[in-house]
Design an enzyme around this catalytic site. Sequence first.
Site, PDB file in Angstrom:
ATOM      1  N   GLU A 111       0.850  -1.240   0.096  1.00  0.00           N
ATOM      2  CA  GLU A 111      -0.027  -0.045   0.033  1.00  0.00           C
ATOM      3  C   GLU A 111       0.913   1.140   0.129  1.00  0.00           C
ATOM      4  O   GLU A 111       2.120   1.103   0.606  1.00  0.00           O
ATOM      5  CB  GLU A 111      -0.702   0.002   1.155  1.00  0.00           C
ATOM      6  CG  GLU A 111      -1.719  -0.929   1.494  1.00  0.00           C
ATOM      7  CD  GLU A 111      -2.024  -1.228   2.886  1.00  0.00           C
ATOM      8  OE1 GLU A 111      -2.057  -0.100   3.715  1.00  0.00           O
ATOM      9  OE2 GLU A 111      -2.765  -2.068   3.132  1.00  0.00           O
ATOM     10  N   LYS A 113       2.128   4.767   1.446  1.00  0.00           N
ATOM     11  CA  LYS A 113       2.324   5.318   2.926  1.00  0.00           C
ATOM     12  C   LYS A 113       1.942   6.798   2.846  1.00  0.00           C
ATOM     13  O   LYS A 113       2.513   7.427   2.225  1.00  0.00           O
ATOM     14  CB  LYS A 113       3.636   5.120   3.306  1.00  0.00           C
ATOM     15  CG  LYS A 113       3.927   5.594   4.749  1.00  0.00           C
ATOM     16  CD  LYS A 113       5.360   5.031   5.259  1.00  0.00           C
ATOM     17  CE  LYS A 113       5.470   5.246   6.907  1.00  0.00           C
ATOM     18  NZ  LYS A 113       5.099   6.524   7.316  1.00  0.00           N
ATOM     19  N   ASP A 115       1.457  10.306   3.866  1.00  0.00           N
ATOM     20  CA  ASP A 115       2.051  11.307   4.633  1.00  0.00           C
ATOM     21  C   ASP A 115       1.247  12.323   5.385  1.00  0.00           C
ATOM     22  O   ASP A 115       1.341  13.509   4.980  1.00  0.00           O
ATOM     23  CB  ASP A 115       3.201  11.953   4.000  1.00  0.00           C
ATOM     24  CG  ASP A 115       4.194  12.439   4.917  1.00  0.00           C
ATOM     25  OD1 ASP A 115       4.157  12.143   6.119  1.00  0.00           O
ATOM     26  OD2 ASP A 115       5.056  13.219   4.583  1.00  0.00           O
ATOM     27  N   TYR A 223      -6.661   2.244   5.950  1.00  0.00           N
ATOM     28  CA  TYR A 223      -5.597   1.105   5.616  1.00  0.00           C
ATOM     29  C   TYR A 223      -5.520  -0.008   6.883  1.00  0.00           C
ATOM     30  O   TYR A 223      -4.629  -0.682   6.450  1.00  0.00           O
ATOM     31  CB  TYR A 223      -4.108   1.698   5.666  1.00  0.00           C
ATOM     32  CG  TYR A 223      -3.561   2.667   6.481  1.00  0.00           C
ATOM     33  CD1 TYR A 223      -3.287   2.433   7.845  1.00  0.00           C
ATOM     34  CD2 TYR A 223      -3.406   4.142   6.208  1.00  0.00           C
ATOM     35  CE1 TYR A 223      -3.046   3.209   8.714  1.00  0.00           C
ATOM     36  CE2 TYR A 223      -3.012   4.843   7.230  1.00  0.00           C
ATOM     37  CZ  TYR A 223      -2.568   4.372   8.668  1.00  0.00           C
ATOM     38  OH  TYR A 223      -2.486   4.983   9.594  1.00  0.00           O
ATOM     39  N   LYS A 310      10.600   3.423   2.710  1.00  0.00           N
ATOM     40  CA  LYS A 310      10.620   5.145   2.486  1.00  0.00           C
ATOM     41  C   LYS A 310      11.338   5.344   1.020  1.00  0.00           C
ATOM     42  O   LYS A 310      12.418   5.012   0.469  1.00  0.00           O
ATOM     43  CB  LYS A 310      11.273   5.761   3.528  1.00  0.00           C
ATOM     44  CG  LYS A 310      10.574   5.536   4.750  1.00  0.00           C
ATOM     45  CD  LYS A 310       9.600   6.576   5.075  1.00  0.00           C
ATOM     46  CE  LYS A 310      10.223   7.928   5.933  1.00  0.00           C
ATOM     47  NZ  LYS A 310       9.211   8.574   6.575  1.00  0.00           N
ATOM     48  N   CYS A 404      18.538  46.946  -1.479  1.00  0.00           N
ATOM     49  CA  CYS A 404      17.097  46.730  -1.573  1.00  0.00           C
ATOM     50  C   CYS A 404      16.757  46.283  -2.949  1.00  0.00           C
ATOM     51  O   CYS A 404      17.090  47.651  -3.880  1.00  0.00           O
ATOM     52  CB  CYS A 404      15.990  47.639  -1.017  1.00  0.00           C
ATOM     53  SG  CYS A 404      14.342  47.351  -1.373  1.00  0.00           S
ATOM     54  N   CYS A 407      14.113  49.451  -3.702  1.00  0.00           N
ATOM     55  CA  CYS A 407      14.315  51.038  -3.769  1.00  0.00           C
ATOM     56  C   CYS A 407      15.968  51.185  -3.474  1.00  0.00           C
ATOM     57  O   CYS A 407      16.232  52.285  -3.670  1.00  0.00           O
ATOM     58  CB  CYS A 407      13.781  51.638  -2.414  1.00  0.00           C
ATOM     59  SG  CYS A 407      14.394  51.052  -0.910  1.00  0.00           S
ATOM     60  N   CYS A 422      15.497  45.759   4.436  1.00  0.00           N
ATOM     61  CA  CYS A 422      15.390  47.162   3.873  1.00  0.00           C
ATOM     62  C   CYS A 422      14.605  48.049   4.785  1.00  0.00           C
ATOM     63  O   CYS A 422      13.602  47.768   5.292  1.00  0.00           O
ATOM     64  CB  CYS A 422      14.370  47.214   2.440  1.00  0.00           C
ATOM     65  SG  CYS A 422      14.059  48.783   1.991  1.00  0.00           S
ATOM     66  N   CYS A 428       9.808  52.568   0.458  1.00  0.00           N
ATOM     67  CA  CYS A 428      10.096  51.298  -0.459  1.00  0.00           C
ATOM     68  C   CYS A 428       8.568  50.934  -1.199  1.00  0.00           C
ATOM     69  O   CYS A 428       8.056  50.593  -0.361  1.00  0.00           O
ATOM     70  CB  CYS A 428      10.721  50.437   0.107  1.00  0.00           C
ATOM     71  SG  CYS A 428      11.004  48.897  -0.659  1.00  0.00           S
TER      72      CYS A 428
HETATM   73  S1  IVH Z   1      -0.256   0.386   8.864  1.00  0.00           S
HETATM   74  C1  IVH Z   1       0.599  -1.820  12.573  1.00  0.00           C
HETATM   75  N1  IVH Z   1      -0.541   1.614   6.452  1.00  0.00           N
HETATM   76  O1  IVH Z   1       2.349   5.278   8.780  1.00  0.00           O
HETATM   77  C2  IVH Z   1       0.355  -1.048  11.216  1.00  0.00           C
HETATM   78  N2  IVH Z   1       0.261   2.984   8.330  1.00  0.00           N
HETATM   79  O2  IVH Z   1       5.170   4.612  10.395  1.00  0.00           O
HETATM   80  C3  IVH Z   1       0.112   0.263  11.569  1.00  0.00           C
HETATM   81  N3  IVH Z   1       0.918   5.138   7.351  1.00  0.00           N
HETATM   82  O3  IVH Z   1       1.546   5.490  12.236  1.00  0.00           O
HETATM   83  C4  IVH Z   1       0.020   1.346  10.258  1.00  0.00           C
HETATM   84  N4  IVH Z   1       0.043   5.131   5.390  1.00  0.00           N
HETATM   85  O4  IVH Z   1       0.359   6.991  10.300  1.00  0.00           O
HETATM   86  C5  IVH Z   1      -0.218   1.706   7.688  1.00  0.00           C
HETATM   87  N5  IVH Z   1      -0.899   2.450   4.143  1.00  0.00           N
HETATM   88  C6  IVH Z   1      -0.487   2.560   5.587  1.00  0.00           C
HETATM   89  C7  IVH Z   1       0.052   3.748   6.040  1.00  0.00           C
HETATM   90  C8  IVH Z   1       0.473   4.212   7.237  1.00  0.00           C
HETATM   91  C9  IVH Z   1       0.583   5.877   6.277  1.00  0.00           C
HETATM   92  C10 IVH Z   1       1.330   5.951   8.595  1.00  0.00           C
HETATM   93  C11 IVH Z   1       0.515   5.664   9.718  1.00  0.00           C
HETATM   94  C12 IVH Z   1       1.328   5.096  10.942  1.00  0.00           C
HETATM   95  C13 IVH Z   1       2.792   5.316  10.271  1.00  0.00           C
HETATM   96  C14 IVH Z   1       3.687   4.187  10.707  1.00  0.00           C
END
Ligand code: IVH
Length: 665
Positions: A111, A113, A115, A223, A310, A404, A407, A422, A428
């Site tokens: 999946e 991740k 942010d 998720y 990551k 500046c 001016c 400035c 200005c």
């Molecule tokens: S699963 C035990 N799935 O990333 C499993 N987390 O570093 C719990 N996050 O606290 C998390 N996308 O805030 C999961 N597809 C995803 C995610 C996800 C973002 C965040 C979440 C979690 C942090 C973990």
Amino acid sequence: MFSVKQQIESLRRQLHEHNYNYYVLSQPTISDFEFDGLMRQLIELETACPEYYDPNSPSVRVGSDINNNFTQVTHRFPMLSLQNTYSEAEVADFYNRVKRTLNEEFDIVCELKFDGTSISLVYENGRLTRAVTRGDGRKGDDVTANVRTIRNIPLVLKGDDVPSYIEVRGEILMPWSSFDALNKERAEQEEPLFANPRNAASGTLKMQDSRVVASRKLESYIYFMLGDDLPSRNHYENMTMARKWGLNVSDTMRKCHTLEEVFAYLKEWDIERKNLSVITDGVVLKVDSLIQQRNLGATSKFPRWSIAFKFNAEQAITRLKSVSYQVGRTGAVTPVANLEPVLLSGTTVKRASLYNEDAILALDLHIGDQVYVEKGGEIIPKITGVDKEARFLVGDKVTFTRRCPDCGTPLVRNEDEAVYYCPNSERCPTQIKGRIEHFVTRKAMDITIGPETVNLLYDKGLIRDAADLYLLQFGDLAGLERWGETSANNLIESIERSKSVPYERVLYALGIRFVGETVAQKLAHAFPDIDQLAHATVDQLVTVDEIGDRIAQSVTAYFANPIYAEFVRRLREHGLQFTLSEEVLAAKTDKLKGVSIVISGTFELHSRDEYKALILQNGGKNSGSVSKNTDYILAGDNMGPAKLEKAEKLGVKIIDEHTFLKMLE
Ligand code: IVH
């Protein structure tokens, strides 16, 4: 004929369905106009018949000003975080460890991740009953009222196969588009900008006023699912079910049977994610079978059945063409790198921030250099390095400008600051235009012109400062290029209307450094006439609640400057409000002098804002949180239990609205 109750229920059903079509399926079946019509009907009926109140009605999405006293709630299942990995080798290690431990077939669900900030949602009998932040993993803040305003979180799940109790977890995000719009508005209001959408999302979720939350357009991505009675023993199927019930599960999720398939997913989404409307910073890998998950278990911090991979921060390399400088309305000068256009995170980047002189020196930057640009969730991309090997015809070394850009005045840099200013703030042009732009904004004088018009009027010599706006004649405007009679008339009318904007807002509009909306309000109440304020000393100013030395110095310096004194005199001549209005003045008393009051809960007789104004008007202090200095809590219905507990502990007196109003009689 249907009963009112039936009509309300039918409207709620329809609106839930349309919300789902719009926010989850992205396939609306009616127009926004029709949707608003249905919503209006529902709100009318609900207002007329409050006995049918339901916290899960679609109308709740507009938010309310109930004070969200974030009560701490213990998570039924702790919210763990994930182990981060940064290379394919580490991903392979994880995969092989799982394989060794299980010693049987398994699938991995990949999946994205997301942010943002994580959230736990509890649905009881299909209805959203609680939304809690991650907090420390064991306990989080109850942010249910705010979460109810997020449109792609269903208040009621669809379908008749929803277990009586489920908890789903997901991420709350602010899409780039909302983030950009929010920061633009904050810049206009001179409020601090959010560094990235993640901070904006988590900050928004913790706001006191859910109407503001509703306006910020947050989104959720689900998720994870927990509970005793889940639909399936596989994660993937549970998520598919969650989607069917109306929760927003990303369709980027994929079940992989081999390590090669996992790698293919990582590779594909490292590129594709750049086209999404929200930020993703990696991929989460999860063992699909819940039984296998249980067998693998968890360490004290992380589950052993899941890791996060990551992505590298997105980077591009391009040529530095030149460096230019910008000056803001407060005079701060910032360097900007002009780049050969390059594609980064789905947008073409032509400019990057260089922060300040120290940052430029640290990079040893030369014109023509090949530079690395990154967009790590920040608003503007930044230059993170120089490819020195690629230098063969070295251009000039970049040195910070000493004058500046507008001016030409020599810049000044305070000893302990990294920023150059400035000092020519009165003359200005960029600073002057910036101040006029601030003067006309909605929360200030609310004059309907944008920055381009301000520029045009200034460049044509029609205005030299904001006071000149009041000299504009119809003929001055109608003759301008692309200006018709209507727009000229509208502007003149809007300028005229601004003459009745109350003193507090005029004070804010002046653009005195550090005098934002709230400070202006406090100053206006403490000094109900601008003459009193102009003659106030620093010592007198700091006696006002929440006015410190920094603000006091800035206010006295402003009025001591003959240019600004003259500016204020001219505004006054044009008829702007420089005293607190008769009504406010007449109602002003000392009855609450020295009294500090915290407002909590919802009220019947007045709104919270009205109570706030009443406290201020009667010389009292309204503060947001209970402390040993609090004299009273003005409590309505649903006062937060945390506040109640604190009040009891500190022995703070709790009064209801009737008692409060009696105190003012
Ligand atoms: S699963 C035990 N799935 O990333 C499993 N987390 O570093 C719990 N996050 O606290 C998390 N996308 O805030 C999961 N597809 C995803 C995610 C996800 C973002 C965040 C979440 C979690 C942090 C973990």
